[in-house]
Design an enzyme around this catalytic site. Structure first.
Site, PDB file in Angstrom:
ATOM      1  N   GLU A 159      52.764  50.143  33.084  1.00 18.99           N
ATOM      2  CA  GLU A 159      51.734  49.908  34.153  1.00 18.99           C
ATOM      3  C   GLU A 159      51.006  48.371  33.519  1.00 18.99           C
ATOM      4  OE1 GLU A 159      49.396  52.969  34.902  1.00 18.99           O
ATOM      5  OE2 GLU A 159      50.940  54.409  35.081  1.00 18.99           O
ATOM      6  N   GLU A 203      49.628  61.144  31.429  1.00 24.51           N
ATOM      7  CA  GLU A 203      48.472  61.273  30.790  1.00 24.51           C
ATOM      8  C   GLU A 203      48.124  62.637  30.144  1.00 24.51           C
ATOM      9  OE1 GLU A 203      46.093  59.300  33.800  1.00 24.51           O
ATOM     10  OE2 GLU A 203      46.925  57.483  33.229  1.00 24.51           O
TER      11      GLU A 203
HETATM   12  C1  GLA Z   1      46.960  55.565  35.722  1.00 26.03           C
HETATM   13  C2  GLA Z   1      48.158  56.194  36.750  1.00 26.03           C
HETATM   14  C3  GLA Z   1      48.618  55.050  37.730  1.00 26.03           C
HETATM   15  C4  GLA Z   1      47.435  54.384  38.431  1.00 26.03           C
HETATM   16  C5  GLA Z   1      46.520  53.707  37.421  1.00 26.03           C
HETATM   17  C6  GLA Z   1      45.361  53.129  37.910  1.00 26.03           C
HETATM   18  O1  GLA Z   1      47.266  54.681  34.864  1.00 26.03           O
HETATM   19  O2  GLA Z   1      49.187  56.389  35.949  1.00 26.03           O
HETATM   20  O3  GLA Z   1      49.510  55.805  38.778  1.00 26.03           O
HETATM   21  O4  GLA Z   1      46.892  55.219  39.418  1.00 26.03           O
HETATM   22  O5  GLA Z   1      46.000  54.932  36.390  1.00 26.03           O
HETATM   23  O6  GLA Z   1      45.289  52.830  39.448  1.00 26.03           O
END
Ligand code: GLA
Length: 359
Positions: A271, A163
């Site tokens: 994710e 991120e």
């Molecule tokens: C972000 C992170 C993940 C997780 C999510 C939500 O996307 O990359 O590791 O912590 O938040 O839990």
């Protein structure tokens, strides 16, 4: 409101991984707390796992010290160092057991492991790194990378700096302690460091809101830079999406996958979950057709993923069952129960799973 569990029909694929064996591998994020109860579902349906938190910096190095209270937009107030040594040498403070548990489970059962994540502004000893010199921070991260490389050599990929993009209009790179200390070129530098320690693993640039046009442009710009340095292999699309997805959002997702595929890099969906609550209104009762909405969003997205099978290598869900999901507790408010995943809280298949495996 609950969700109706479904029976997988006798004709056609019986499991997620069987349905996608000719397309891409499918994975799930898991936690050491509940991996045992999820094991039968994991083994039946998934090819790969990701540690939800266990391989993050604070998971591996659980420093205990008085942390500053973090107020968004304000610089953390720094507690004085009682002892700097453990922050210079992360090998002095380690807790490998939870990550080991997941890693061992994967290896013993023939599952792949996505490494997540080497550097993240959301997991580091806040208030301590701010007091290190740039050189001390470099050495610290180098040691952290080395420890993970030695301990988890079978991870097939690593999310390097998680991120890194600034969401604000006009902004480009997120303002983090890593950028402040290591300078504007910190991303190529840290990816190159990762390349030295993980020469055989895919290096992934992972971010969220990756289908929003403005964010996508920034991600593409960063990928371009990292490609010039030869230090990135894969784009990580987090894919935290919403059951109230509009036609425009779906079109943006298609356009984004198209542009990402054209970079020549591989794509991981890293994710994925489908939030059934409305953003900004998590206490509103869910509409009666929410289950259908959620299933239909899963259906549309997996159709897209199948179309981009040449570029997509892995699709990971951020959890296994609705029983455990960050979306149940995010904001910690009086929110409605959420149903973001493919299995219900009793690990039974949901309509969304059926739609995804029958095509
Ligand atoms: C972000 C992170 C993940 C997780 C999510 C939500 O996307 O990359 O590791 O912590 O938040 O839990």
């Amino acid at each position: 409101m609950g969700q109706t569990n479904r029976t997988i029909p006798a004709n056609g694929p019986k499991t997620l991984k069987e349905a996608y064996q000719d397309f891409f591998t499918v994975g799930a994020a898991v936690s050491a707390h509940w991996i045992d109860e999820a094991a039968p579902t994991l083994l039946a349906h998934f090819d790969t796992v990701t540690c939800e938190n266990e391989m993050k910096y604070n998971g591996i190095h659980p420093h205990s010290f008085d942390r500053p209270v973090f107020t968004p937009g304000k610089k953390p107030e720094l507690p004085p160092f009682a002892n700097k040594e453990p922050f210079l040498h992360p090998s002095l403070v380690t807790n490998f057991a939870p990550a080991d548990k997941i890693y061992r489970f994967a290896i013993e059962n023939g599952l792949g492991v996505r490494g997540h994540t080497l550097v993240w502004h959301g997991s580091y000893p806040m208030g301590a790194f701010e007091q290190l010199t740039p050189e001390e921070l470099r050495e610290n991260l180098e040691e952290h990378f080395r420890l993970l490389a030695e301990r988890y050599p079978a991870c097939f990929s690593w999310d390097v700096v998680n991120e890194a993009i600034d969401d604000r209009p006009g902004g480009y790179l997120r303002d983090t302690v890593f950028r402040q200390k290591l300078g504007e070129n910190y991303l190529p530098e840290l990816y190159a460091m990762a390349r030295r320690h993980f020469p055989k693993q895919e290096l992934v640039c992972n971010d969220y809101n990756e289908f929003l046009p403005e964010k996508r442009e920034k991600i593409l710009r960063l990928l371009h830079t990292l490609k010039e340095y030869g230090v990135v292999d894969t784009i990580g699309c987090q894919c935290h999406i919403n059951a109230h997805q509009s036609a425009k959002e779906l079109e943006d997702a298609r356009r984004s996958l198209d542009l990402y595929a054209k970079t020549g890099l591989k794509i991981h969906i890293t994710e994925m979950d489908v939030n059934c609550l409305e953003w900004g209104n998590p206490t509103a009762p869910l509409p009666a057709d929410i289950e259908e909405k959620c299933a239909s969003v899963y259906d549309s997205m997996f159709r897209l993923f199948r179309e981009y099978r040449e570029a997509i290598e892995n699709v990971t869900l951020w959890g296994v069952s609705d029983k455990y999901s960050w979306l149940q507790s995010f904001h910690n408010d009086a929110r409605q129960p959420n149903f973001p995943l493919l299995f219900d809280k009793n690990y039974q298949p949901k309509e969304a799973l059926l739609r995804v495996i029958q095509f």
